[in-house]
Every structure is written in structure tokens, then in C-alpha cells.
Design a protein around this motif. Sequence first.
Motif, PDB file in Angstrom:
ATOM      1  N   SER A 175     -18.710 -11.687   1.972  1.00  0.00           N
ATOM      2  CA  SER A 175     -19.748  -9.507   2.481  1.00  0.00           C
ATOM      3  C   SER A 175     -20.477  -9.398   2.216  1.00  0.00           C
ATOM      4  CB  SER A 175     -18.462  -9.074   1.970  1.00  0.00           C
ATOM      5  OG  SER A 175     -17.405  -9.317   3.040  1.00  0.00           O
ATOM      6  N   VAL A 176     -20.959  -9.605   0.508  1.00  0.00           N
ATOM      7  CA  VAL A 176     -22.245  -9.202  -0.075  1.00  0.00           C
ATOM      8  C   VAL A 176     -23.313  -9.648   1.026  1.00  0.00           C
ATOM      9  CG1 VAL A 176     -23.593  -8.781  -2.039  1.00  0.00           C
ATOM     10  CG2 VAL A 176     -21.540  -7.875  -1.316  1.00  0.00           C
ATOM     11  N   ASN A 177     -23.431 -10.979   0.647  1.00  0.00           N
ATOM     12  CA  ASN A 177     -24.396 -11.642   1.549  1.00  0.00           C
ATOM     13  C   ASN A 177     -25.001 -12.084   2.649  1.00  0.00           C
ATOM     14  OD1 ASN A 177     -24.622 -13.047  -0.908  1.00  0.00           O
ATOM     15  ND2 ASN A 177     -22.965 -15.020  -0.525  1.00  0.00           N
ATOM     16  N   ARG A 178     -23.476 -11.286   3.580  1.00  0.00           N
ATOM     17  CA  ARG A 178     -23.981 -11.311   5.028  1.00  0.00           C
ATOM     18  C   ARG A 178     -24.597 -10.080   4.694  1.00  0.00           C
ATOM     19  NH1 ARG A 178     -18.604 -10.270   6.792  1.00  0.00           N
ATOM     20  NH2 ARG A 178     -18.516 -13.051   5.872  1.00  0.00           N
ATOM     21  N   LEU A 179     -24.126  -9.078   4.436  1.00  0.00           N
ATOM     22  CA  LEU A 179     -25.031  -7.780   4.312  1.00  0.00           C
ATOM     23  C   LEU A 179     -26.136  -7.740   3.572  1.00  0.00           C
ATOM     24  CD1 LEU A 179     -24.529  -4.544   4.663  1.00  0.00           C
ATOM     25  CD2 LEU A 179     -24.024  -4.725   1.892  1.00  0.00           C
TER      26      LEU A 179
ATOM     27  N   GLY B  96     -11.095  -7.343   5.362  1.00  0.00           N
ATOM     28  CA  GLY B  96     -11.958  -6.816   6.309  1.00  0.00           C
ATOM     29  C   GLY B  96     -12.349  -5.685   5.483  1.00  0.00           C
ATOM     30  N   PHE B  97     -12.734  -6.101   4.012  1.00  0.00           N
ATOM     31  CA  PHE B  97     -13.637  -5.970   3.647  1.00  0.00           C
ATOM     32  C   PHE B  97     -14.796  -5.296   3.784  1.00  0.00           C
ATOM     33  CE2 PHE B  97     -17.172  -5.445   0.029  1.00  0.00           C
ATOM     34  CZ  PHE B  97     -17.342  -5.098  -0.737  1.00  0.00           C
ATOM     35  N   LEU B  98     -15.601  -5.170   4.419  1.00  0.00           N
ATOM     36  CA  LEU B  98     -17.156  -4.918   4.750  1.00  0.00           C
ATOM     37  C   LEU B  98     -16.408  -3.789   5.973  1.00  0.00           C
ATOM     38  CD1 LEU B  98     -20.059  -5.170   4.489  1.00  0.00           C
ATOM     39  CD2 LEU B  98     -20.049  -7.232   5.956  1.00  0.00           C
ATOM     40  N   ARG B  99     -15.913  -4.375   6.325  1.00  0.00           N
ATOM     41  CA  ARG B  99     -15.651  -3.754   8.100  1.00  0.00           C
ATOM     42  C   ARG B  99     -15.143  -2.267   7.586  1.00  0.00           C
ATOM     43  NH1 ARG B  99     -11.747  -6.314   9.857  1.00  0.00           N
ATOM     44  NH2 ARG B  99      -9.648  -4.927   9.152  1.00  0.00           N
TER      45      ARG B  99
ATOM     46  N   ARG C 241     -14.368 -19.308  -2.143  1.00  0.00           N
ATOM     47  CA  ARG C 241     -14.953 -18.490  -1.041  1.00  0.00           C
ATOM     48  C   ARG C 241     -14.067 -16.882  -1.419  1.00  0.00           C
ATOM     49  NH1 ARG C 241     -11.966 -15.422   2.061  1.00  0.00           N
ATOM     50  NH2 ARG C 241     -12.948 -14.563   4.226  1.00  0.00           N
ATOM     51  N   SER C 242     -14.966 -16.275  -1.930  1.00  0.00           N
ATOM     52  CA  SER C 242     -14.839 -15.026  -2.343  1.00  0.00           C
ATOM     53  C   SER C 242     -15.687 -14.008  -1.373  1.00  0.00           C
ATOM     54  CB  SER C 242     -15.787 -14.987  -3.376  1.00  0.00           C
ATOM     55  OG  SER C 242     -16.032 -13.454  -3.727  1.00  0.00           O
ATOM     56  N   GLU C 243     -14.547 -13.365  -0.761  1.00  0.00           N
ATOM     57  CA  GLU C 243     -14.787 -12.059   0.605  1.00  0.00           C
ATOM     58  C   GLU C 243     -15.727 -11.314  -0.128  1.00  0.00           C
ATOM     59  OE1 GLU C 243     -12.443  -9.428   4.117  1.00  0.00           O
ATOM     60  OE2 GLU C 243     -10.948 -10.372   1.877  1.00  0.00           O
ATOM     61  N   ILE C 244     -15.708 -11.194  -1.019  1.00  0.00           N
ATOM     62  CA  ILE C 244     -16.706  -9.866  -1.864  1.00  0.00           C
ATOM     63  C   ILE C 244     -18.164  -9.969  -1.972  1.00  0.00           C
ATOM     64  CG2 ILE C 244     -17.546  -8.332  -3.475  1.00  0.00           C
ATOM     65  CD1 ILE C 244     -14.309  -8.188  -4.484  1.00  0.00           C
TER      66      ILE C 244
ATOM     67  N   PHE D 215     -22.921   2.577  -2.636  1.00  0.00           N
ATOM     68  CA  PHE D 215     -24.415   1.317  -2.637  1.00  0.00           C
ATOM     69  C   PHE D 215     -24.652   1.173  -1.238  1.00  0.00           C
ATOM     70  CE2 PHE D 215     -21.959  -0.671  -6.619  1.00  0.00           C
ATOM     71  CZ  PHE D 215     -23.263  -0.361  -7.340  1.00  0.00           C
ATOM     72  N   VAL D 216     -23.685   0.999  -0.467  1.00  0.00           N
ATOM     73  CA  VAL D 216     -24.040   0.973   1.060  1.00  0.00           C
ATOM     74  C   VAL D 216     -24.898   2.345   1.521  1.00  0.00           C
ATOM     75  CG1 VAL D 216     -23.324  -0.036   3.284  1.00  0.00           C
ATOM     76  CG2 VAL D 216     -22.767  -0.819   1.733  1.00  0.00           C
ATOM     77  N   ALA D 217     -23.933   3.041   1.182  1.00  0.00           N
ATOM     78  CA  ALA D 217     -24.331   4.664   1.754  1.00  0.00           C
ATOM     79  C   ALA D 217     -26.113   5.323   0.756  1.00  0.00           C
ATOM     80  CB  ALA D 217     -23.681   5.711   1.261  1.00  0.00           C
TER      81      ALA D 217
END
Length: 844
Positions: A248-252, A696-699, A242-245, A641-643
Motif C-alpha cells: 500500500s505504501v509503495n502504491r501510494l 483494505g488498508f489503503l482504502r 508480500r506485505s499489504e502495508i 502521514f497521508v493527511a
Amino acid sequence: MNAVTTPSAAPAGRAAAGAPDRAVATPVPGTADLAVPAAPDLVAERGLTAAEVAERIAQGRTNATDAGLSRSVWQIVRANVFTRFNAILGALFVLILITGSFADGVFGIVLIVNSGIGIVQEYLAKRKLDRLALLHAPTIRVVRDGRTVEIPTADVVQDDLIELRTGDQVPADGRLTSASGLELNESNLTGESDSIPKAPGDEVRSGTSVVAGTGRFTAAAVGADAYANRIAAEARRFTRTRSEIQDSVNRLLKYITWVIVIALPLQIWSQYRAIGDQGWREVVIRSTGGLVGLVPEGLVLLTSVAFLLAAVQLTRQQVLVQELPAVEGLARVDVVCLDKTGTLTVGDIVFEDLLPLDVYDEQDLREALGALADDANANGTLKAVADAIPAPQDWERRHTVAFNSARKWSAATFAGARGTWVMGAPDVLVRGHEDGAEEIRHRVGELAGTGRRVLLLANTDQALHGQDLPGGIVPRALVVLSEQVRPDAKETLDFFAAQGVAIKIISGDNPTTVAAIARRVGLEVGPEGAVDARTIGSTPEELRDIVERTTVFGRVSPEQKRALVNALKMNGHVAAMTGDGVNDALALKDADIGVAMNNGAQATKAVAQLVLLDGRFSHLPSVLAEGRRVIGNVERVANLFVAKNVMSLIAIVSAAVAALPFPFLPRHLTLVSAVTIGIPSFFLALGPNKRRYLPGFLRRVLRFAVPAGVIAGLVVLVSYLVAKKEPALLAWEAAGGCKGPAAELASAKQICWHPSTAATVALLITFFWILVVLARPLRAWKAGLVFGLIGVTVLVFLVPAGRDFFDFAFTPALLWQSLLVGAAGAVAIEVVYRTTPGMKAATS
């Protein structure tokens, strides 16, 4: 590769002689239902004939197993190619190719590179581990046609008569037909380091090793039916770390997929309404420009690159990363579970001291001890003594009784007046010697309490007769041995303590001994900090409470190791597990991060995410540091990237509402992404970052990136609208001068590109400031990077070839307007940075 899964032999020193606090023999825990069937009645001296061997090979009754160490090549390719990310960009890339505007399809290269990186890294790791397995492929001796021959363990067949000698690995399950002083180390299966004496009729199991004596047994269970391979088969089921990064990217990407589903018809409709008279190709190109901006393609690529470079760096430090996310995973770990042997200790015992008990001369005692240890068939204890004390030249051995775990002593009679010298467990040798016996027991107890192993050296004038202990024994000295503590163990554990990572010692050895060694390396183990696992539960639910308050677990069965790991996970911990034996395989598999020693069993290396190639536990701080660097730096640049994605969404909606063409061509966003996001992100991801992991990386990314993207989107809209109001442009459009396909516009009509140029300039200014904010603190190399990229961008606008490729056109007045709008956006970005909680800490 067809190879039997057998662990490497444990060091001989792990089977120490005569330790008073060790169990003599224990059954393999949890294997009562795996009774080995009796082998057929074979002629013990003949073994199988060549015809019988061929018959069994034809029937598939061999020791070969499909012991794939990782996923197949096809599985690796499929996992890295068929992703949501690739599906989105792939579809858009095909659309651009259909229009024939290849310059706007540069983003498709990212798709290929990203998949290639994942495939190559996982394939190289697979090859490297497979190669290691081949290099360490074991062999064994079997009796066939009355002759003893040596063959690879994979070539053993059912009913083979197998001959065992010291140092051999047991390749199959069966029952002994003969044994002479045979002792097995079953620590790979049980975690218990004591050697277990075996007699004819006893069961032997694959995954164990011979530490003394010889024996023969018939192979009743081979290949996949052997006990060690049953464990390995369950452990080998592939599970991705499991990778939180990555999560999070996949969720994004999942959210963005739905955004694209909604934005796609909106974008096509708005662009058809705005520029439909320029042809379908222009509609597709402009529409694709907005949709590509919604995909954080560089973030996925950067994550893969960051993990890959970290894996390469760790390989140079003798750490094989078998799964890319494991680098990040260890940085998230807050509990490390480890065995005593192989992590706290080297696994070998060493001679520490000789403590005389009477007035006998110490030099004479050392000579006697050296002579006793000068034995061609010495066990691990005598070898440790022999390494420290040289053998005297004038001692002639007449008779020897080898050490045996059942009697717990060894002895030798020497010529002349030297008599017989005996060394063994004090509680055995002091019987019948009441004078001073209590004092000896007291001293032995004190030393054993510190984790030492204590033997008694005694002598007698009586000669040895058979295997019986001679009479008239007089205690002369205590022989103190200890397990060799790794010189870097204390430093490593101190590092984890400073980082807030808890340590749990999970061992098959005596808990008192393990606790004493733990204290020697600086672990705080209170009076209730060590428990005998035989007195506690065996399910994760039963262990959830005790696992929190206990540091040392002794006499732990393989099933309990797995349960303890799962109990920690149920309590919300991120747990790492280190191990080297087959008994560790399932616990390693269930742990968030499994760490295997390269000299351990193939089953453990197959399921571990990290393999310590030189077996040094001290490498783990380096892995943790690499993981923190990856997490911190990827989080830092993910904001960029998200910006950009948020900015693209704002631009799409604004263009639809205002009935405007989308402000950019795909190539414009490619330039912005390259100089303000892609290139700087690559370098920023390589920089040092010691910030501790926080969930909480994505948050945290969205908390800054969303408002920053909204600001950038408004900057684009304002700059575009201001440029659209340019009198010369209004006059040209009124005359129909900006109609028709862009490729057919005359050079005089470059005024039509003023709005897009203005929007690009303003966006570049805003995003360069986002880069400056996220690159803080601005070290010299970071400042050089930013100014260098600004210089490259300026050249693009000044050099005719750059202007022509990107279709840039501007006037001095337009340029100043765009710079002012971009500067206003930079000021707003600074305000967001200073008011967003945690942003300063994230970039410190």
C-alpha cells in the motif's frame, strides 16, 4: 558457506514398531525420474584412495553445495537502498544541500536511517541462520584406503564408500553394497513416518536418516545432483514476503511520484513568480518545502521500525524472523497448514498402558516387558517402554531377535523357566490362536481408532532359533503406546479457532491415526473430515473443492502438499505452512507464510520466513499478536502521514493559484512532522492493539486522511492569508522591506515571517487534534505523550534559540488569530472522524 544441505535426523521414536495401520514400505513419491545411476565397481573393503579423492575434488565431484540460506549482502543492500522512496527524497536532499541551507535538509537523515534499518535487520537474520547451520553441520563415516574415517558431509566425494549407522543422516544418493538390519526414516522426503527396511542393491537418498542397523553404499550422486539438494535448490530461489502495508505504501509512493512530476513544475513556476526576486536559492528552498511534504517519508521509516521491533521482540521468544513483512503476514493468515509430527505431537512415542489379556500377573508382565526393552540395540518402541518400565535385575538374556519392519516383531529368550517373550504387531502374532483372536483384534481396532499404537506381548516355552518366530506363542497383554501430544497444542489450536483461523492437517501418516490425534487436541473432524490423499487429485485445480471441506489429509506426497497450499491460495485464502522436512520445503516456499522448525532440514529453514528456534508451535499466537499490533498501529498512524501529504498538495496548488510564496520552509514542516506525526507515531506503533486484520488498508486510510488533509490545507491557506492582511506587514512590503534573500534580512524585518509563523501555528493545532483523534482511547500514557509534545512545541516558540532556528515571529493578536483558525480546523477534523465509517472501530 559451503555446506551440504542435509536435514537433522528425525527422532528415533518416529519409527515405531509394529503399528498395524502403517505401511511397511513406500517408494519416494514423484522421484521415478530420479533413478540413481549405479556406482562404479569399487573394492568394497578399501574404498577410495587418497589420490582418487584428490582427483574427484579437483574435478568438483564433491558434496559441497552453494547452500546460501538467504540473499547475499549486496542483494540485501541493493533492495533496501535503491527504492522509489529513496530516489525522491535523495533528489530533494541534494537540491537543499546545493543551496547551503543545511537546517532545511534534516529530512535527509530519515533516508539514511530507513535504509540502514532494513539492511541491518536482514543481515543479522542471515548471520544468525548461517551460524545455526554451522553449529549443526553433520559428519559421516567413509572408508578410504581401507580405513574408516569420520569427515564433514560436505567433504564426501563421488564414489566414496559411505558407512551408515543408527542416527546417521544419509549425505548422498547411491545403492547399498551391504546392509544388516538397516532401516531408514524417509519422512523428510515422503512425510511417512514408518521406517523403511533396506537390503543390498536398494537405493538410498540424501535427506533420510538411519533408525536401525548398519550398511554401506557408494555415493553415486553428490552435491547439487543429490535429490535433497535438487529440492533445496528450487526452494532457495528468493521471494519476498508480500506485505499489504508495504504494498500500500509503495502504491501510494507510485501515485505520489506522478503527483510530484505534475507538482514540480507548478511549484517551481509559482515560487519563481512569487519570490524570484529573492534569488534562486529561496525558490529552491520554498519549492523543496512543498515537495518534501508530499512524500510520506516517516511512514516508510515507521513501517520498518515497527517490523524491526516486532522481530526483536519475537526473537526473545525464540522466533527468528527472516523477513520483516512476515510479522504482518501471519496476522493476515486465515488458514494454517501443519503436519502432525512436530506440531500436534512432539515426534516421540511414549508408553501409555499395559492391558493384560488373561490371568497372568500384571507385575510379572511388567517385569517381562522391562526385560525385553532392556536391549542395547533397542528401536524407538523399546526405548519408549524402557523409559517407563525399569529393567528387572534377575533376568538373563540368552538370545535376541531384533525388530524388523518386514517381520514386525522382536523377541528375546531368557535363562531358566522364563522362556521366550515376543512383542510385535497383533495381526502377526495372533495367527494360529483362534481362541480369543477376534476379541484381541476388536480391542486393538478400538485403541487404534483413538490414535494409539498397539502391540501384542506374548510368550512361549520354546527358545529362539535363528530369525524365525517360535511356536506355542500365548498372547498375554496389549502394550499401548501413543505419540506424545504437545502440552500446548490444544491451547494453540483453540486460540486459532477463536480468531477465525482454519486448521488443515497435512501429513504423510495414516489419515485415521492423524484424525484421532487431531480430535485429542480439540479439532473437530467429522466423518468426512479426513481423507487419504492417494484417493484425490494432485493439482491445485483438482484440490480446490476438497481442500475447503476437509480438515485432515493423510498419506500426502510432497507434491500434494504444495498443491494443497496453492489450492487454498487460489480460493482466496492467506495460507501459512509449518514443516520441518525436505518434503515440506516447496510447500513452505509457495505458502504466504512459511514456518520452519529449527531442528528441521536446512532446506526448510532456508525458505521459511519464520524459524521456531525451540520448535514450539505455541509461539505462533505471539507472532500473530505482534502482526496485528503492527498492522493496527501502522494503519492508525498512517492517517497522520497521508493527511500531511494531502495538506502539502492543497498548499502547493493554493500558492500557485493565489501567486503566493509556499507558506513553509522545509524546517517548518520538519517541526510539524516531528511533534505531531513522527515522534507520537513511534510510540503509538509500540502500543497494544488486538484488532483483527481486515483487508483494505489503503482504502481505509484514504477515507479519513484525504478529507483531514484537505481541512488542514484550508487551515494553512486561511491563516496565511489572514496574516498577510496585517497592516504593519502590508506597509513593510509596500516599502520593499521583505525583498532579498532571507539570510540577509535584518532582525527588524522578522515581520516578514509572520504569515509562515501563523500558518505553522494553525497547522500545529489542527494536526495535534488529528493526533488526539487517532490516539483514542486516550490512556494515561497517550495523554502524557500528547501533552508532553505540546509542551515541547510551546517551548520552541518561547525560547529565543527555537524562534531563531525556525524563523518564527508573531504578535499576540496574530497568535490568537492563528489559534482560532486552528481550533476551527480541529472541530472540522472531529466531524470527519465521527462521520467516517469504521474510524471509531479502527481506534478502539
